[in-house]
Scaffold this motif. Structure first.
Motif, PDB file in Angstrom:
ATOM      1  N   GLU A 651       0.824  -1.211   0.000  1.00 57.91           N
ATOM      2  CA  GLU A 651       0.000   0.000   0.000  1.00 57.91           C
ATOM      3  C   GLU A 651       0.853   1.254   0.000  1.00 57.91           C
ATOM      4  O   GLU A 651       0.631   2.179  -0.776  1.00 57.91           O
ATOM      5  N   GLY A 652       1.878   1.289   0.894  1.00 59.97           N
ATOM      6  CA  GLY A 652       2.730   2.465   0.967  1.00 59.97           C
ATOM      7  C   GLY A 652       3.547   2.668  -0.283  1.00 59.97           C
ATOM      8  O   GLY A 652       3.653   3.783  -0.805  1.00 59.97           O
ATOM      9  N   VAL A 653       4.143   1.580  -0.821  1.00 57.31           N
ATOM     10  CA  VAL A 653       4.986   1.692  -2.004  1.00 57.31           C
ATOM     11  C   VAL A 653       4.154   2.079  -3.217  1.00 57.31           C
ATOM     12  O   VAL A 653       4.578   2.905  -4.030  1.00 57.31           O
ATOM     13  N   TYR A 654       2.974   1.500  -3.371  1.00 60.09           N
ATOM     14  CA  TYR A 654       2.133   1.790  -4.535  1.00 60.09           C
ATOM     15  C   TYR A 654       1.794   3.276  -4.609  1.00 60.09           C
ATOM     16  O   TYR A 654       1.875   3.904  -5.672  1.00 60.09           O
ATOM     17  N   SER A 655       1.384   3.855  -3.467  1.00 59.94           N
ATOM     18  CA  SER A 655       0.991   5.266  -3.477  1.00 59.94           C
ATOM     19  C   SER A 655       2.169   6.162  -3.807  1.00 59.94           C
ATOM     20  O   SER A 655       2.016   7.160  -4.520  1.00 59.94           O
ATOM     21  N   GLU A 656       3.360   5.824  -3.297  1.00 58.46           N
ATOM     22  CA  GLU A 656       4.542   6.639  -3.595  1.00 58.46           C
ATOM     23  C   GLU A 656       4.963   6.469  -5.062  1.00 58.46           C
ATOM     24  O   GLU A 656       5.376   7.428  -5.719  1.00 58.46           O
ATOM     25  N   LEU A 657       4.873   5.231  -5.584  1.00 55.48           N
ATOM     26  CA  LEU A 657       5.225   4.995  -6.984  1.00 55.48           C
ATOM     27  C   LEU A 657       4.317   5.797  -7.923  1.00 55.48           C
ATOM     28  O   LEU A 657       4.759   6.271  -8.975  1.00 55.48           O
ATOM     29  N   ALA A 658       3.069   5.950  -7.521  1.00 54.69           N
ATOM     30  CA  ALA A 658       2.144   6.731  -8.346  1.00 54.69           C
ATOM     31  C   ALA A 658       2.619   8.178  -8.478  1.00 54.69           C
ATOM     32  O   ALA A 658       2.459   8.794  -9.537  1.00 54.69           O
ATOM     33  N   LEU A 659       3.233   8.694  -7.435  1.00 57.51           N
ATOM     34  CA  LEU A 659       3.756  10.069  -7.493  1.00 57.51           C
ATOM     35  C   LEU A 659       4.919  10.156  -8.478  1.00 57.51           C
ATOM     36  O   LEU A 659       5.051  11.139  -9.209  1.00 57.51           O
ATOM     37  N   ARG A 661       5.334   8.197 -11.099  1.00 60.26           N
ATOM     38  CA  ARG A 661       4.750   8.068 -12.432  1.00 60.26           C
ATOM     39  C   ARG A 661       4.107   9.380 -12.863  1.00 60.26           C
ATOM     40  O   ARG A 661       4.284   9.825 -14.001  1.00 60.26           O
ATOM     41  N   ASP A 662       3.384  10.031 -11.933  1.00 61.77           N
ATOM     42  CA  ASP A 662       2.738  11.305 -12.260  1.00 61.77           C
ATOM     43  C   ASP A 662       3.776  12.386 -12.572  1.00 61.77           C
ATOM     44  O   ASP A 662       3.470  13.347 -13.294  1.00 61.77           O
ATOM     45  N   ALA A 663       4.987  12.247 -12.010  1.00 59.49           N
ATOM     46  CA  ALA A 663       6.045  13.225 -12.280  1.00 59.49           C
ATOM     47  C   ALA A 663       6.689  13.003 -13.646  1.00 59.49           C
ATOM     48  O   ALA A 663       7.544  13.787 -14.056  1.00 59.49           O
ATOM     49  N   GLY A 664       6.322  11.920 -14.336  1.00 60.41           N
ATOM     50  CA  GLY A 664       6.829  11.680 -15.688  1.00 60.41           C
ATOM     51  C   GLY A 664       7.947  10.669 -15.773  1.00 60.41           C
ATOM     52  O   GLY A 664       8.539  10.484 -16.843  1.00 60.41           O
ATOM     53  N   PHE A 665       8.278   9.979 -14.683  1.00 61.56           N
ATOM     54  CA  PHE A 665       9.350   9.002 -14.701  1.00 61.56           C
ATOM     55  C   PHE A 665       8.808   7.626 -15.101  1.00 61.56           C
ATOM     56  O   PHE A 665       7.732   7.215 -14.656  1.00 61.56           O
ATOM     57  N   ALA A 666       9.599   6.901 -15.919  1.00 59.56           N
ATOM     58  CA  ALA A 666       9.254   5.523 -16.247  1.00 59.56           C
ATOM     59  C   ALA A 666       9.666   4.627 -15.083  1.00 59.56           C
ATOM     60  O   ALA A 666      10.714   4.810 -14.476  1.00 59.56           O
ATOM     61  N   LEU A 667       8.815   3.628 -14.764  1.00 58.07           N
ATOM     62  CA  LEU A 667       9.063   2.745 -13.626  1.00 58.07           C
ATOM     63  C   LEU A 667       9.055   1.300 -14.112  1.00 58.07           C
ATOM     64  O   LEU A 667       8.230   0.905 -14.937  1.00 58.07           O
ATOM     65  N   ALA A 668       9.977   0.502 -13.562  1.00 61.27           N
ATOM     66  CA  ALA A 668      10.076  -0.892 -13.953  1.00 61.27           C
ATOM     67  C   ALA A 668      10.181  -1.775 -12.721  1.00 61.27           C
ATOM     68  O   ALA A 668      10.759  -1.381 -11.705  1.00 61.27           O
ATOM     69  N   ILE A 669       9.595  -2.990 -12.811  1.00 55.52           N
ATOM     70  CA  ILE A 669       9.757  -3.997 -11.766  1.00 55.52           C
ATOM     71  C   ILE A 669      10.999  -4.818 -12.110  1.00 55.52           C
ATOM     72  O   ILE A 669      11.054  -5.473 -13.149  1.00 55.52           O
ATOM     73  N   LEU A 685      -0.665  -1.888 -10.073  1.00 57.17           N
ATOM     74  CA  LEU A 685       0.711  -1.437  -9.889  1.00 57.17           C
ATOM     75  C   LEU A 685       1.035  -0.290 -10.852  1.00 57.17           C
ATOM     76  O   LEU A 685       0.907  -0.442 -12.060  1.00 57.17           O
ATOM     77  N   PRO A 686       1.456   0.870 -10.345  1.00 58.79           N
ATOM     78  CA  PRO A 686       1.705   2.044 -11.211  1.00 58.79           C
ATOM     79  C   PRO A 686       3.082   2.001 -11.861  1.00 58.79           C
ATOM     80  O   PRO A 686       3.927   2.856 -11.605  1.00 58.79           O
ATOM     81  N   VAL A 687       3.344   0.979 -12.703  1.00 57.74           N
ATOM     82  CA  VAL A 687       4.644   0.868 -13.368  1.00 57.74           C
ATOM     83  C   VAL A 687       4.439   0.825 -14.878  1.00 57.74           C
ATOM     84  O   VAL A 687       3.331   0.616 -15.369  1.00 57.74           O
ATOM     85  N   ASN A 688       5.552   1.005 -15.607  1.00 59.49           N
ATOM     86  CA  ASN A 688       5.503   1.014 -17.060  1.00 59.49           C
ATOM     87  C   ASN A 688       6.116  -0.239 -17.670  1.00 59.49           C
ATOM     88  O   ASN A 688       5.790  -0.600 -18.809  1.00 59.49           O
ATOM     89  N   GLU A 689       7.036  -0.890 -16.944  1.00 57.62           N
ATOM     90  CA  GLU A 689       7.813  -1.975 -17.524  1.00 57.62           C
ATOM     91  C   GLU A 689       8.004  -3.101 -16.520  1.00 57.62           C
ATOM     92  O   GLU A 689       8.001  -2.887 -15.309  1.00 57.62           O
TER      93      GLU A 689
END
Length: 775
Positions: A651-659, A661-669, A685-689
């Motif tokens: 829960e904590g990581v997901y909400s922070e990752l969304a920030l 992503r909203d800032a324009g950074f690509a995210l990968a697992i 999960l708010p990731v791109n890759e």
């Protein structure tokens, strides 16, 4: 040091108390009188200050009204616009006479005097207070007190607008003796106005006579003290300064003064009365003190002797003293009670000093004494450390009350096994069995101790790690034993059985761990060249171009040699250094990305983050700030986070990752497939890759099971609109399969090993036109 009898002490005490009481009364009267005087003076001066402020405010309003009438006059504005000096002078003269103004003048917007009715403001001269001119231009007008020809005026400057500002009109009233007398009659206080330039008086007008003006002054009511009540000190004035104007090295102050003489006339009589009362009390107290001292000195002497015997540890007294004085009799009874309580508390303190209050087991201090005593007698013993794994989570999930229940229950189970038991700290225990146990018996004890605990409506299952030492072979003193026991328990927590015997290798591992923490902290603080970043390219399988790269940290320590990231990153996380490591990596990666762009290498650089980094509330803002300073955009950085980290605090990581992503950074697992092997959480999960772990890719062209896993991951990821990165690509066959299945990016030794940024730039330019699919 000279000693005195009780009679002497009582005599001195009584006399001293009376004297002290007298002084206290006098001080109280002085203080009350002072405070009363302060309040009256403060109120009087405050009213006077308010009245003065109102008077000058009314004069300012009058000035403004009169000036407005002048500046709004169409004929006057026409004369000013046409520079008709004769009309201007006549208008100023007539208007000044009509409103009773002492000063009338017209200024240019630059502050030059064009016309004036005062000898102190001559045409052609610069207005003596340019700051007022500036304020009038900025604010439309300004009001101030100024000195002209050794006389004080309250002057108001107002813009003449037609409709734009074309000049400045000045109008003022003289502050002279009649004005001050009027203020005095209103405020009932003496009034003085003083103008200073560079601390030299250039104007002074006062309602005080010359003789009164030389009387001692106290600035403000806070300056009044008990010395003010001395008759010789009562001819003084209490003053309060009111600043009227400050600027151009000139300060104008209004001084209000009140006479202090009338406030203290009755104090001398009151003082005399108090002194007579004090003398009578002193005489009576001395007579009473002599009688009282004799009555109490004898039993108190006996009690003093008994107290010394109690202090020495003798508790055999049954009766103490008898006295007709209630307090002494009560004191004797208290001594008996004290004797009993001290004896009981000594036993209690001794127990508390050697035992853990929650569990009743020996504490660390006591077990240290027991162990040293056993070592002193060359005893052979087996020492077993027991640690509750994740005990903090037990408290967090089930509450501290149930956590204490677990500790108490475990202590009871240990005590039932016999031998010597102790609680070292938190969830850590020590047990010395009566007879050494073999491995099977230790495993059985572990299972018995870890049996579920019934707590209210829940069942708590504990996970225990056990560390076993054989003494004196493994340790021959308590300090060494406890240190090695902690090292062994730490090693046991990472084993499947959570159970291990001490090995000398553990010390070396512990020493290396400490060295890594120390050297890494030092390298980070100094931004040492021992630390570096290397970059491994990612091939876009759709365009056959390298558009991405991963930043990887390397540490080649001068003292420790090369330390792999798998080793020092884990230790950094456990030691609380991961934040500093991440800050260093981000700063260096952003700087390298800037250098890459300057070298015409346009790639998106991926940086690895841990869950702790993501949960750091300030990290994202720091990253965005550094990007702006470097002249980069969010599209030029990407972040990778390990799959297991994502699930550990979803829960904590997901909400922070969304920030992010909203800032324009690509995210990968990162390392996908090695964690929970569950893809159900991908939908939220708010990731791109997704980055497929290299363990599935290294033998992809040879292993059909790996092929099925990788193809399934690619298909499922695409269903979630996620791109896929395959790391560990080392063969041409694996690359071809990945392209065939629609994998988006490939990373591995087939393209390049991780290399420093300078080498990466050269590699990029050498391979910009390479056809990786036909090698």
């Amino acid at each position: 040091m000279k000693s005195y009898s009780l009679n002497q002490h009582v005599f001195r005490l009584s006399a001293g108390l009376v004297l002290l009481s007298t002084v206290a009364i006098l001080f109280s009267v002085w203080s009350s009188t002072t405070e009363h005087a302060k309040r009256e003076l403060a109120e009087s001066l405050e009213v006077a200050r308010y009245v003065v402020a109102e008077v000058f405010s009314n004069r300012e309003e009058q000035l403004f009204t009169n000036a407005s009438v002048l500046t709004d006059d169409f004929g006057f504005k026409s004369a000013v616009a046409s520079q008709d000096n004769a009309t201007i002078a006549s208008t100023l003269e007539n208007h000044g006479n009509r409103v009773g103004a002492d000063v009338m003048a017209l200024l240019t917007l630059s502050g030059d005097i064009t016309s004036s009715t005062s000898d102190g403001l001559l045409p052609g001269q610069q207005f003596p207070h340019p700051q007022l001119v500036d304020n009038a231009l900025k604010q439309g007008g300004d009001n101030a007190f100024i000195v002209l020809n050794n006389e004080l005026y309250q002057v108001l400057l107002l813009l003449v607008e037609a409709p734009n500002p074309i000049a400045i009109a000045a109008i003022g009233f003289k502050i002279d003796a009649p004005v001050l007398e009027r203020l005095k009659s209103i405020t009932l206080s003496e009034v003085a106005i003083i103008a200073k330039k560079n601390d030299s008086i250039i104007f002074k007008q006062s309602t005080l006579s010359e003789e009164q003006d030389n009387v001692k002054r106290v600035n403000g009511v806070e300056g009044i003290s008990w010395l003010s009540f001395i008759p010789s000190d009562q001819s003084q004035y209490i003053t309060q300064d009111i600043p009227l104007f400050s600027g151009n090295d000139t300060k104008i102050t209004l001084e209000l003064s009140e006479s202090a003489e009338t406030l203290f006339t009755e104090f001398a009589t009151l003082q005399k009365q108090i002194s007579i009362i004090a003398a009578l009390l002193l005489a009576a107290s001395l007579i009473i003190a002599a009688l009282f001292a004799k009555r109490i000195s004898r039993p108190l002497g006996r009690l003093s002797k008994i107290s010394q015997e109690i202090a020495a540890g003798f508790y055999n007294h049954k009766t103490f003293v008898t006295s007709h004085t209630t307090e002494i009799a009560a004191l004797s009874d208290s001594f008996q009670s004290m004797q009993s309580n001290i004896q009981m508390r000594e036993e209690q303190i001794q127990y508390q000093a050697t035992h853990d209050l929650l569990t009743g087991l020996s504490n660390r201090y006591h077990i240290t004494e027991i162990l040293n005593n056993k070592f002193k007698h060359n005893e052979t013993l087996q020492v077993i450390g027991i640690n509750i794994l994740g005990f903090r989570n037990v408290n967090d999930v089930f509450g501290y009350q149930n956590g204490d229940l677990c500790l108490h229950t475990l202590a009871g189970r240990l005590s039932a096994l016999g031998g010597v038991t102790a609680r070292l700290n938190g969830g850590e225990f020590l047990w010395i069995p009566t007879n050494p146990l073999i491995n099977e018996e230790i495993a059985s004890v572990q299972a018995e101790l870890a049996a579920p605990i019934q707590a209210e409506n829940v069942v708590i299952t504990l996970r225990l790690s056990l560390g076993v030492l054989k003494c004196p072979e493994d340790a021959n003193d308590a300090l060494t034993l406890l240190k090695r026991l902690a090292i062994t328990l730490d090693h046991a927590r990472h084993l499947p059985t959570h159970r291990v015997h001490y090995s000398a290798n553990f010390d070396a591992e512990y020493t290396r761990r400490i060295s890594i923490i120390t050297e890494l902290k030092l390298a980070l603080s100094k931004d040492s060249p021992e630390l570096s970043l290397v970059y491994q390219p990612k091939l876009d399988l759709t365009t056959n171009t390298v558009s991405h790269a991963e930043a990887l940290m390397r540490w080649n320590s001068e003292k420790l040699g090369f330390v792999g990231p798998d080793e020092f990153i884990l230790i950094a996380e456990q030691a609380g250094l991961i934040g500093a490591v991440t800050e260093w990596v981000i700063k260096r990666a952003i700087n390298d990305t800037k250098n890459l762009l300057q070298s015409d290498v346009d790639v998106c650089v991926a940086i690895n983050l841990s869950a702790k980094d993501i949960l750091n509330k300030t990290l994202l803002s720091d990253i965005k700030s550094q990007i702006v300073q470097a002249g980069l955009t969010a599209s030029q950085l990407a972040f990778e986070i390990t799959e297991s980290d994502l699930v550990s605090d979803a829960e904590g990581v997901y909400s922070e990752l969304a920030l992010y992503r909203d800032a324009g950074f690509a995210l990968a697992i990162d390392d996908f497939g090695t964690g929970y092997s569950s893809l159900s959480y991908l939908k939220s999960l708010p990731v791109n890759e997704l980055k497929i772990d290299k363990s599935f890719v290294l033998n992809l062209d040879k292993n059909q099971s790996d092929q099925q896993i990788v193809k399934t991951i690619i298909d499922l990821a695409h269903n979630f609109d996620l791109k896929v990165i395959a790391e560990g690509v080392e063969t041409q066959g694996s690359l071809a399969l990945l392209q065939k299945w629609g994998c988006n990016y490939a990373q591995g030794y087939l393209l390049s090993r991780p290399v420093p940024v300078e080498s990466f730039i050269q590699w990029y330019k050498d391979n910009i036109n390479t056809d990786w699919f036909s090698l």
